[in-house]
Design a protein around this motif. Structure first.
Motif, PDB file in Angstrom:
ATOM      1  N   ALA A  98       0.775  -1.384  -0.088  1.00  0.00           N
ATOM      2  CA  ALA A  98      -0.073  -0.112   0.041  1.00  0.00           C
ATOM      3  C   ALA A  98       1.142   1.160   0.123  1.00  0.00           C
ATOM      4  O   ALA A  98       0.323   2.237  -0.497  1.00  0.00           O
ATOM      5  CB  ALA A  98      -1.000   0.048   0.981  1.00  0.00           C
ATOM      6  N   ALA A  99       1.850   1.423   0.855  1.00  0.00           N
ATOM      7  CA  ALA A  99       2.704   2.346   0.615  1.00  0.00           C
ATOM      8  C   ALA A  99       3.335   2.677  -0.545  1.00  0.00           C
ATOM      9  O   ALA A  99       3.499   3.725  -1.002  1.00  0.00           O
ATOM     10  CB  ALA A  99       3.917   2.217   1.730  1.00  0.00           C
ATOM     11  N   ALA A 100       3.907   1.689  -1.062  1.00  0.00           N
ATOM     12  CA  ALA A 100       4.524   1.605  -2.555  1.00  0.00           C
ATOM     13  C   ALA A 100       3.441   2.269  -3.499  1.00  0.00           C
ATOM     14  O   ALA A 100       3.748   3.365  -4.364  1.00  0.00           O
ATOM     15  CB  ALA A 100       5.210   0.608  -2.945  1.00  0.00           C
ATOM     16  N   LEU A 101       2.227   1.857  -3.545  1.00  0.00           N
ATOM     17  CA  LEU A 101       1.365   2.385  -4.588  1.00  0.00           C
ATOM     18  C   LEU A 101       0.687   3.915  -4.181  1.00  0.00           C
ATOM     19  O   LEU A 101       0.732   4.394  -5.231  1.00  0.00           O
ATOM     20  CB  LEU A 101       0.001   1.474  -4.267  1.00  0.00           C
ATOM     21  N   ARG A 102       0.761   3.844  -3.047  1.00  0.00           N
ATOM     22  CA  ARG A 102       0.132   5.331  -2.685  1.00  0.00           C
ATOM     23  C   ARG A 102       1.479   6.395  -2.684  1.00  0.00           C
ATOM     24  O   ARG A 102       1.137   7.566  -2.501  1.00  0.00           O
ATOM     25  CB  ARG A 102      -0.599   5.263  -1.264  1.00  0.00           C
ATOM     26  N   ARG A 103       2.568   5.968  -2.710  1.00  0.00           N
ATOM     27  CA  ARG A 103       3.560   6.770  -2.670  1.00  0.00           C
ATOM     28  C   ARG A 103       3.936   7.422  -1.283  1.00  0.00           C
ATOM     29  O   ARG A 103       3.818   8.388  -1.068  1.00  0.00           O
ATOM     30  CB  ARG A 103       3.786   7.648  -3.685  1.00  0.00           C
ATOM     31  N   ARG A 104       3.601   6.697  -0.233  1.00  0.00           N
ATOM     32  CA  ARG A 104       3.222   7.078   1.245  1.00  0.00           C
ATOM     33  C   ARG A 104       4.640   6.939   1.954  1.00  0.00           C
ATOM     34  O   ARG A 104       5.157   5.662   2.178  1.00  0.00           O
ATOM     35  CB  ARG A 104       2.209   6.316   2.034  1.00  0.00           C
ATOM     36  N   THR A 105       5.469   7.909   2.396  1.00  0.00           N
ATOM     37  CA  THR A 105       6.513   7.918   3.068  1.00  0.00           C
ATOM     38  C   THR A 105       6.432   8.687   4.278  1.00  0.00           C
ATOM     39  O   THR A 105       5.558   9.702   4.509  1.00  0.00           O
ATOM     40  CB  THR A 105       7.637   8.398   2.311  1.00  0.00           C
ATOM     41  N   PRO A 106       7.293   8.354   5.291  1.00  0.00           N
ATOM     42  CA  PRO A 106       6.876   9.266   6.685  1.00  0.00           C
ATOM     43  C   PRO A 106       7.312  10.746   6.476  1.00  0.00           C
ATOM     44  O   PRO A 106       8.055  10.969   5.604  1.00  0.00           O
ATOM     45  CB  PRO A 106       8.210   8.773   7.589  1.00  0.00           C
ATOM     46  N   LEU A 107       6.300  11.458   7.172  1.00  0.00           N
ATOM     47  CA  LEU A 107       6.374  12.866   7.051  1.00  0.00           C
ATOM     48  C   LEU A 107       6.868  13.328   8.530  1.00  0.00           C
ATOM     49  O   LEU A 107       5.889  13.160   9.689  1.00  0.00           O
ATOM     50  CB  LEU A 107       5.186  13.413   6.607  1.00  0.00           C
ATOM     51  N   ASP A 108       7.815  13.993   8.705  1.00  0.00           N
ATOM     52  CA  ASP A 108       8.127  14.451   9.957  1.00  0.00           C
ATOM     53  C   ASP A 108       7.162  15.797  10.330  1.00  0.00           C
ATOM     54  O   ASP A 108       6.630  16.305   9.497  1.00  0.00           O
ATOM     55  CB  ASP A 108       9.526  14.991   9.908  1.00  0.00           C
ATOM     56  N   PHE A 109       7.148  16.004  11.846  1.00  0.00           N
ATOM     57  CA  PHE A 109       6.189  16.877  12.129  1.00  0.00           C
ATOM     58  C   PHE A 109       6.548  18.308  11.523  1.00  0.00           C
ATOM     59  O   PHE A 109       7.511  18.743  11.594  1.00  0.00           O
ATOM     60  CB  PHE A 109       6.164  17.039  13.839  1.00  0.00           C
ATOM     61  N   LEU A 110       5.325  18.830  11.141  1.00  0.00           N
ATOM     62  CA  LEU A 110       5.561  20.121  10.666  1.00  0.00           C
ATOM     63  C   LEU A 110       4.299  20.905  11.011  1.00  0.00           C
ATOM     64  O   LEU A 110       2.994  20.584  11.015  1.00  0.00           O
ATOM     65  CB  LEU A 110       5.483  19.856   9.041  1.00  0.00           C
TER      66      LEU A 110
END
Length: 221
Positions: A98-110
């Motif tokens: 799912a992460a690969a298909l959705r291009r989901r990578t960790p996002l640091d707090f912002l």
């Protein structure tokens, strides 16, 4: 085209009062749910309505509420404060496919103030999306695959950052909140599903199965 939302009627003094009430509470505040007018108004641009100390305390409170929910973003209007402030963070451990298909990578707090986004390129992506202010529902939303975000930091600096994939989806979702836009305004409404139905039927990396069964997006963007 999503219609423009009316501006908040809150004055600077009323915004500060709302923030101070949140900060004085002994427990975490509830997340405002759809139907509350604050979610359908354009929040006030941040312009020192609250002190630097109050701003930092509000940001930390929003981060705690976001984690407790749990979610990957929270906008100030979701706590009843019509101010253009949102917090973002995505550290969830998700299925690799799912992460690969959705291009989901960790996002640091912002933490972002007065954000605006614009698309980069013509690519779009369609996935199920939910919202902490619409408990129990999910729907497919077509979003820009890559965006340029212009915003101000809590320290007062102006910044531009590019986001792509799932991070771009989070950015668009939270920025929309600050302009009175909910994800259902942009959603394929035939895909609207309860969390239980989503989990039972459509919880897969992509939307192909749901698209065929629920008859939406006959031609993917």
């Amino acid at each position: 085209m999503t219609p423009a939302s009316p501006p908040t009627p809150f004055s600077a003094a009323q915004i500060q009062e709302a923030v101070q009430e949140l900060l004085a509470a002994e427990s975490l505040p509830p997340i405002v749910q759809a139907g509350h007018p604050v979610l359908r108004q354009r929040a006030a641009a941040f312009d020192a309505q609250i002190t630097a100390v109050e701003l930092e305390q509000l940001i930390q409170l929003m981060r705690r509420v976001m984690h407790e929910a749990p979610g990957v973003g929270l906008a100030a209007p979701q706590l009843g404060v019509p101010l253009q402030l949102a917090v973002l963070e995505d550290q969830f451990d998700v299925d690799p496919e799912a992460a690969a298909l959705r291009r989901r990578t960790p996002l640091d707090f912002l933490a972002i103030l007065n954000p605006r986004y614009s698309p980069l390129g013509m690519d779009n992506a369609a996935f199920f999306e939910g919202c902490l202010s619409l408990n129990g529902l999910q729907a497919v939303v077509v979003r820009h695959e890559q965006v340029l975000l212009t915003f101000e930091t809590p320290a007062g600096a102006s910044e531009e950052r590019e986001f792509s994939g799932w991070q771009a989806r989070i950015v668009q979702h939270e920025t929309d909140h600050l302009h009175g836009i909910l994800y259902v305004d942009r959603a394929e409404l035939r895909s609207l599903s309860s969390n239980a139905e989503y989990a039972a039927r459509w919880a897969e990396p992509g939307i192909g199965k749901a698209r065929a069964a629920l008859d939406f997006l006959p031609e993917l963007p």
